[in-house]
Design a protein around this motif. Sequence first.
Motif, mmCIF file in Angstrom:
data_model
loop_
_atom_site.group_PDB
_atom_site.id
_atom_site.type_symbol
_atom_site.label_atom_id
_atom_site.label_comp_id
_atom_site.label_asym_id
_atom_site.label_seq_id
_atom_site.Cartn_x
_atom_site.Cartn_y
_atom_site.Cartn_z
ATOM 1 N N THR A 117 12.516 -22.221 16.339
ATOM 2 C CA THR A 117 12.589 -21.482 17.591
ATOM 3 C C THR A 117 13.642 -22.118 18.496
ATOM 4 O OG1 THR A 117 10.869 -22.854 18.589
ATOM 5 C CG2 THR A 117 10.153 -20.866 17.435
ATOM 6 N N HIS A 118 13.903 -21.465 19.624
ATOM 7 C CA HIS A 118 14.924 -21.983 20.537
ATOM 8 C C HIS A 118 14.528 -23.332 21.139
ATOM 9 C CE1 HIS A 118 12.010 -19.879 23.088
ATOM 10 N NE2 HIS A 118 12.418 -20.639 24.078
ATOM 11 N N ASP A 119 13.216 -23.656 21.099
ATOM 12 C CA ASP A 119 12.763 -24.952 21.633
ATOM 13 C C ASP A 119 12.520 -25.989 20.539
ATOM 14 O OD1 ASP A 119 10.531 -23.851 20.510
ATOM 15 O OD2 ASP A 119 9.320 -23.869 22.337
ATOM 16 N N GLY A 120 12.960 -25.698 19.314
ATOM 17 C CA GLY A 120 12.937 -26.697 18.260
ATOM 18 C C GLY A 120 11.734 -26.702 17.345
ATOM 19 N N ARG A 121 10.762 -25.834 17.550
ATOM 20 C CA ARG A 121 9.600 -25.789 16.662
ATOM 21 C C ARG A 121 9.983 -25.101 15.345
ATOM 22 N NH1 ARG A 121 5.813 -22.346 19.204
ATOM 23 N NH2 ARG A 121 7.595 -21.592 20.414
ATOM 24 N N VAL A 122 9.519 -25.650 14.224
ATOM 25 C CA VAL A 122 9.895 -25.153 12.902
ATOM 26 C C VAL A 122 8.705 -24.446 12.253
ATOM 27 C CG1 VAL A 122 10.716 -25.791 10.602
ATOM 28 C CG2 VAL A 122 11.589 -26.997 12.614
ATOM 29 N N PHE A 123 8.968 -23.278 11.647
ATOM 30 C CA PHE A 123 7.905 -22.496 11.028
ATOM 31 C C PHE A 123 8.295 -22.081 9.606
ATOM 32 C CE2 PHE A 123 7.242 -21.903 15.560
ATOM 33 C CZ PHE A 123 5.865 -22.050 15.682
ATOM 34 N N ASP A 124 7.278 -21.962 8.760
ATOM 35 C CA ASP A 124 7.453 -21.495 7.389
ATOM 36 C C ASP A 124 7.642 -19.978 7.407
ATOM 37 O OD1 ASP A 124 7.362 -20.884 4.703
ATOM 38 O OD2 ASP A 124 5.232 -21.352 4.452
ATOM 39 N N CYS A 125 8.785 -19.510 6.945
ATOM 40 C CA CYS A 125 9.088 -18.073 6.958
ATOM 41 C C CYS A 125 9.223 -17.516 5.541
ATOM 42 C CB CYS A 125 10.363 -17.815 7.744
ATOM 43 S SG CYS A 125 10.281 -18.313 9.473
ATOM 44 N N ILE A 165 -2.596 -10.534 18.461
ATOM 45 C CA ILE A 165 -1.783 -10.090 17.330
ATOM 46 C C ILE A 165 -0.888 -11.258 16.931
ATOM 47 C CG2 ILE A 165 -0.160 -8.347 16.490
ATOM 48 C CD1 ILE A 165 -0.993 -6.660 19.009
ATOM 49 N N GLU A 166 -1.181 -11.883 15.822
ATOM 50 C CA GLU A 166 -0.449 -13.064 15.385
ATOM 51 C C GLU A 166 0.931 -12.691 14.854
ATOM 52 O OE1 GLU A 166 -1.838 -16.636 12.537
ATOM 53 O OE2 GLU A 166 -1.225 -14.813 11.453
ATOM 54 N N ASP A 167 1.960 -13.383 15.327
ATOM 55 C CA ASP A 167 3.286 -13.219 14.737
ATOM 56 C C ASP A 167 3.228 -13.758 13.312
ATOM 57 O OD1 ASP A 167 6.404 -12.860 15.610
ATOM 58 O OD2 ASP A 167 6.157 -14.428 14.096
ATOM 59 N N PRO A 168 3.799 -13.055 12.322
ATOM 60 C CA PRO A 168 3.678 -13.500 10.931
ATOM 61 C C PRO A 168 4.295 -14.869 10.648
ATOM 62 C CG PRO A 168 4.428 -11.221 11.046
ATOM 63 C CD PRO A 168 4.480 -11.768 12.433
ATOM 64 N N PHE A 169 5.316 -15.252 11.407
ATOM 65 C CA PHE A 169 5.991 -16.525 11.188
ATOM 66 C C PHE A 169 5.710 -17.541 12.287
ATOM 67 C CE2 PHE A 169 9.288 -13.752 8.920
ATOM 68 C CZ PHE A 169 8.661 -13.905 7.702
ATOM 69 N N GLU A 170 5.932 -17.150 13.512
ATOM 70 C CA GLU A 170 5.718 -18.050 14.647
ATOM 71 C C GLU A 170 4.229 -18.003 15.006
ATOM 72 O OE1 GLU A 170 7.424 -18.876 19.160
ATOM 73 O OE2 GLU A 170 8.228 -17.221 17.976
ATOM 74 N N LEU A 171 3.451 -18.815 14.330
ATOM 75 C CA LEU A 171 1.998 -18.663 14.348
ATOM 76 C C LEU A 171 1.357 -18.983 15.688
ATOM 77 C CD1 LEU A 171 1.136 -20.115 10.829
ATOM 78 C CD2 LEU A 171 1.848 -17.805 11.477
ATOM 79 N N THR A 172 2.072 -19.629 16.581
ATOM 80 C CA THR A 172 1.534 -19.914 17.911
ATOM 81 C C THR A 172 1.787 -18.764 18.891
ATOM 82 O OG1 THR A 172 3.594 -21.048 18.493
ATOM 83 C CG2 THR A 172 1.790 -22.406 17.622
ATOM 84 N N HIS A 173 2.453 -17.733 18.420
ATOM 85 C CA HIS A 173 2.850 -16.622 19.286
ATOM 86 C C HIS A 173 1.869 -15.465 19.157
ATOM 87 C CE1 HIS A 173 6.118 -13.439 20.423
ATOM 88 N NE2 HIS A 173 5.226 -13.628 21.379
ATOM 89 N N ASP A 174 1.160 -15.174 20.226
ATOM 90 C CA ASP A 174 0.256 -14.034 20.302
ATOM 91 C C ASP A 174 1.019 -12.874 20.928
ATOM 92 O OD1 ASP A 174 -1.713 -12.163 20.711
ATOM 93 O OD2 ASP A 174 -2.811 -13.334 22.214
ATOM 94 N N LEU A 175 1.340 -11.867 20.123
ATOM 95 C CA LEU A 175 2.132 -10.737 20.607
ATOM 96 C C LEU A 175 1.361 -9.846 21.578
ATOM 97 C CD1 LEU A 175 3.712 -10.091 17.170
ATOM 98 C CD2 LEU A 175 5.069 -10.360 19.245
#
Length: 262
Positions: free
Chosen positions: A119-127, A203-213
């Motif tokens: 992400t733009h703040d440096g957090r890495v996610f499994d995509c 609603i969970e983002d499929p990749f950015e798991l901390t993001h509730d849409l």
Amino acid sequence: MRAVHARPKARVPIVALEDGVSGLSCDVCMCNQLALLNSRLLRAYTQLDPRVRPLCAAVKHWTKRRCIADPYRGSPSSYAWVLLVLNYLQTTSPPVLPVLQALRGGGWGPTGEAMQAATHDGRVFDCSFCADVESVRGATERLGVNTQGLGELLVGFFRCYAREFDFKGGVVSVRTGGHLSKHEKGWTTKERGFRGDRHLFCIEDPFELTHDLGRVCDPQTLSEVKQEIARAHQMLGAEAPLDEVLEKWARSDEQRDQGGGK
């Protein structure tokens, strides 16, 4: 282009604009790799079954006609509504769609590390997800095919979110192909601050798991969304013409609340 607006304070800064000829709206951003991968995942799902794209289009059209697809005014984004459709299609019996992120092999990158994004703040996610659409389609056909028509699936979508989904405790998760609990996500209370996520419609983002849409919904706008879903479910159940279901919302149409609604 017309109606060009910069939104530098958005979660991901964008420039929103509208094409003067077609009237189509568009958001432009830069250095957002997750957005590109999200689009790639959605494209893979739409290629798996010919009913997916028109069902998504129908639901998106309905949300725009009924004015419930504007995160800046407290309703889920168009992308969030597409995820709701995909998750519904993962939970039909038999499922219309598999869970691409749960399948091994056929990844779009050479290694697991190559399929990560930050992400733009440096957090890495499994995509990572299985992008071998042809092989997945063949395997799912051998397991049993869902034969429901597009209209039946549309009715089922509204039934799912009008009567079956647990808004109070559930989380829509395309990543797992089912529903998680708010407790296991840690989304049980409003986060601190004026802009803190409310977690009322998760609603969970499929990749950015901390993001509730669904974080944009407040009690008022969630009530409006649920009323619209219930309205569509009731009208389709009564075999009302689709044109009536898709009637453009106007303030005088319905008494949503004492204050005047959307």
